[in-house]
Scaffold this motif. Structure first.
Motif, PDB file in Angstrom:
ATOM      1  N   ARG A   1       0.840  -1.211   0.000  1.00 46.80           N
ATOM      2  CA  ARG A   1       0.000   0.000   0.000  1.00 46.80           C
ATOM      3  C   ARG A   1       0.870   1.256   0.000  1.00 46.80           C
ATOM      4  NH1 ARG A   1      -5.802  -0.719   1.387  1.00 46.80           N
ATOM      5  NH2 ARG A   1      -6.054  -2.772   0.474  1.00 46.80           N
ATOM      6  N   ILE A   2       1.973   1.217   0.746  1.00 47.89           N
ATOM      7  CA  ILE A   2       2.845   2.392   0.844  1.00 47.89           C
ATOM      8  C   ILE A   2       3.520   2.694  -0.490  1.00 47.89           C
ATOM      9  CG2 ILE A   2       4.990   3.248   1.893  1.00 47.89           C
ATOM     10  CD1 ILE A   2       4.116   1.832   4.460  1.00 47.89           C
ATOM     11  N   ILE A   3       4.010   1.655  -1.188  1.00 53.34           N
ATOM     12  CA  ILE A   3       4.740   1.899  -2.434  1.00 53.34           C
ATOM     13  C   ILE A   3       3.838   1.945  -3.661  1.00 53.34           C
ATOM     14  CG2 ILE A   3       6.925   0.991  -1.593  1.00 53.34           C
ATOM     15  CD1 ILE A   3       6.402  -1.581  -3.068  1.00 53.34           C
ATOM     16  N   GLY A   4       2.551   1.731  -3.487  1.00 47.78           N
ATOM     17  CA  GLY A   4       1.619   1.946  -4.582  1.00 47.78           C
ATOM     18  C   GLY A   4       1.255   0.724  -5.401  1.00 47.78           C
ATOM     19  N   VAL A   5       1.317  -0.435  -4.792  1.00 47.30           N
ATOM     20  CA  VAL A   5       0.895  -1.647  -5.493  1.00 47.30           C
ATOM     21  C   VAL A   5      -0.614  -1.774  -5.324  1.00 47.30           C
ATOM     22  CG1 VAL A   5       1.096  -4.155  -5.591  1.00 47.30           C
ATOM     23  CG2 VAL A   5       3.104  -2.770  -5.077  1.00 47.30           C
ATOM     24  N   GLU A   6      -1.312  -1.939  -6.440  1.00 49.88           N
ATOM     25  CA  GLU A   6      -2.766  -2.069  -6.400  1.00 49.88           C
ATOM     26  C   GLU A   6      -3.145  -3.480  -6.813  1.00 49.88           C
ATOM     27  OE1 GLU A   6      -4.411   0.927  -8.886  1.00 49.88           O
ATOM     28  OE2 GLU A   6      -3.382   2.545  -7.844  1.00 49.88           O
ATOM     29  N   TYR A   7      -4.112  -4.047  -6.115  1.00 45.29           N
ATOM     30  CA  TYR A   7      -4.562  -5.400  -6.427  1.00 45.29           C
ATOM     31  C   TYR A   7      -6.061  -5.480  -6.188  1.00 45.29           C
ATOM     32  CZ  TYR A   7      -3.899  -5.623  -1.390  1.00 45.29           C
ATOM     33  OH  TYR A   7      -3.927  -5.356  -0.055  1.00 45.29           O
ATOM     34  N   THR A   8      -6.702  -6.399  -6.898  1.00 44.67           N
ATOM     35  CA  THR A   8      -8.159  -6.506  -6.793  1.00 44.67           C
ATOM     36  C   THR A   8      -8.587  -7.405  -5.643  1.00 44.67           C
ATOM     37  OG1 THR A   8      -8.148  -8.320  -8.400  1.00 44.67           O
ATOM     38  CG2 THR A   8      -8.511  -6.083  -9.247  1.00 44.67           C
ATOM     39  N   SER A   9      -7.805  -8.419  -5.336  1.00 41.36           N
ATOM     40  CA  SER A   9      -8.154  -9.310  -4.232  1.00 41.36           C
ATOM     41  C   SER A   9      -6.889  -9.897  -3.629  1.00 41.36           C
ATOM     42  CB  SER A   9      -9.069 -10.440  -4.718  1.00 41.36           C
ATOM     43  OG  SER A   9      -8.354 -11.301  -5.578  1.00 41.36           O
ATOM     44  N   ARG A  10      -7.032 -10.462  -2.454  1.00 38.35           N
ATOM     45  CA  ARG A  10      -5.878 -11.097  -1.818  1.00 38.35           C
ATOM     46  C   ARG A  10      -5.499 -12.381  -2.543  1.00 38.35           C
ATOM     47  NH1 ARG A  10      -8.011  -9.638   4.034  1.00 38.35           N
ATOM     48  NH2 ARG A  10      -7.061  -7.592   4.167  1.00 38.35           N
ATOM     49  N   THR A  11      -6.465 -13.014  -3.156  1.00 36.27           N
ATOM     50  CA  THR A  11      -6.176 -14.210  -3.945  1.00 36.27           C
ATOM     51  C   THR A  11      -5.303 -13.851  -5.138  1.00 36.27           C
ATOM     52  OG1 THR A  11      -8.325 -15.106  -3.309  1.00 36.27           O
ATOM     53  CG2 THR A  11      -7.199 -16.160  -5.148  1.00 36.27           C
ATOM     54  N   ALA A  12      -5.598 -12.738  -5.778  1.00 39.95           N
ATOM     55  CA  ALA A  12      -4.775 -12.282  -6.898  1.00 39.95           C
ATOM     56  C   ALA A  12      -3.359 -11.977  -6.417  1.00 39.95           C
ATOM     57  CB  ALA A  12      -5.390 -11.044  -7.531  1.00 39.95           C
ATOM     58  N   LEU A  13      -3.248 -11.409  -5.220  1.00 39.12           N
ATOM     59  CA  LEU A  13      -1.934 -11.113  -4.654  1.00 39.12           C
ATOM     60  C   LEU A  13      -1.176 -12.402  -4.362  1.00 39.12           C
ATOM     61  CD1 LEU A  13      -0.321  -8.614  -3.868  1.00 39.12           C
ATOM     62  CD2 LEU A  13      -1.213  -8.860  -1.559  1.00 39.12           C
ATOM     63  N   LEU A  14      -1.862 -13.407  -3.857  1.00 36.55           N
ATOM     64  CA  LEU A  14      -1.233 -14.697  -3.584  1.00 36.55           C
ATOM     65  C   LEU A  14      -0.779 -15.360  -4.882  1.00 36.55           C
ATOM     66  CD1 LEU A  14      -0.563 -16.736  -1.356  1.00 36.55           C
ATOM     67  CD2 LEU A  14      -2.787 -17.775  -1.775  1.00 36.55           C
ATOM     68  N   LEU A  15      -1.612 -15.318  -5.922  1.00 39.89           N
ATOM     69  CA  LEU A  15      -1.213 -15.852  -7.229  1.00 39.89           C
ATOM     70  C   LEU A  15      -0.031 -15.077  -7.805  1.00 39.89           C
ATOM     71  CD1 LEU A  15      -4.697 -16.553  -8.846  1.00 39.89           C
ATOM     72  CD2 LEU A  15      -3.037 -18.236  -8.011  1.00 39.89           C
ATOM     73  N   PHE A  16      -0.010 -13.770  -7.562  1.00 37.55           N
ATOM     74  CA  PHE A  16       1.099 -12.938  -8.009  1.00 37.55           C
ATOM     75  C   PHE A  16       2.400 -13.368  -7.330  1.00 37.55           C
ATOM     76  CE2 PHE A  16       3.619  -8.987  -7.685  1.00 37.55           C
ATOM     77  CZ  PHE A  16       3.763  -8.717  -9.030  1.00 37.55           C
ATOM     78  N   PHE A  17       2.332 -13.660  -6.024  1.00 37.15           N
ATOM     79  CA  PHE A  17       3.522 -14.134  -5.313  1.00 37.15           C
ATOM     80  C   PHE A  17       4.001 -15.465  -5.880  1.00 37.15           C
ATOM     81  CE2 PHE A  17       2.197 -11.542  -1.468  1.00 37.15           C
ATOM     82  CZ  PHE A  17       3.190 -10.596  -1.660  1.00 37.15           C
ATOM     83  N   PHE A  18       3.075 -16.382  -6.185  1.00 39.46           N
ATOM     84  CA  PHE A  18       3.468 -17.662  -6.756  1.00 39.46           C
ATOM     85  C   PHE A  18       4.094 -17.483  -8.139  1.00 39.46           C
ATOM     86  CE2 PHE A  18       0.266 -19.735  -3.838  1.00 39.46           C
ATOM     87  CZ  PHE A  18       1.239 -20.342  -3.043  1.00 39.46           C
TER      88      PHE A  18
END
Length: 147
Positions: free
Chosen positions: A43-60
């Motif tokens: 949030r501080i550096i400006g990463v935007e995501y639609t859901s936490r699942t999308a964020l988890l898939l992004f990490f994978f």
């Protein structure tokens, strides 16, 4: 096993419950800390995501692409080894650092392009890559201790 150590099977039901609960809470706390710190930093550096699942898939996806980028970095190190031995150490370190940062940035940028539900600015990508690079160089390595 030392004779002084107790086995888990020898503990009473109350002690087993306390041990299992403590370990479970510790694991939940660690995962929550990691997840919320990443979300807070994003949030501080400006990463935007639609859901936490999308964020988890992004990490994978980044994990997979990071493995590929580590292979590419190793490939370039082996390919350039004769040239690196002839260079001064600071120049060889600078060249390898540039290659590592570029390939890692390419991996994160590729993951950002592939995942439409996660959006990262180029500045944030570079900050993440530089932070990880600095952490990698500062973290003690077992191979260096053996020398």
């Amino acid at each position: 096993m030392n004779p002084d150590e107790e086995k888990f099977s020898d503990l009473s039901g109350k002690d087993k419950t306390i041990v299992i609960s403590s370990i479970t809470l510790l694991i939940i706390f660690v995962f929550a800390f990691i997840f919320f710190v990443y979300i807070g930093i994003f949030r501080i550096i400006g990463v935007e995501y639609t859901s936490r699942t999308a964020l988890l898939l992004f990490f994978f996806l980044i994990l997979i692409l990071s493995g590929i980028s580590n292979f590419l970095t190793l490939f370039f190190k082996v390919l350039l080894k004769p040239l690196l031995t002839l260079m001064p150490k600071w120049m060889a370190f600078s060249l390898i650092s540039f290659i590592e940062i570029s390939i890692d940035w390419l991996a994160i940028h590729t993951a950002d392009d592939w995942m439409e539900s996660v959006t990262i600015s180029n500045r944030a990508e570079l900050l993440i890559v530089l932070f990880c690079f600095i952490l990698d160089k500062l973290w003690p390595n077992d191979n260096e201790k053996k020398k």
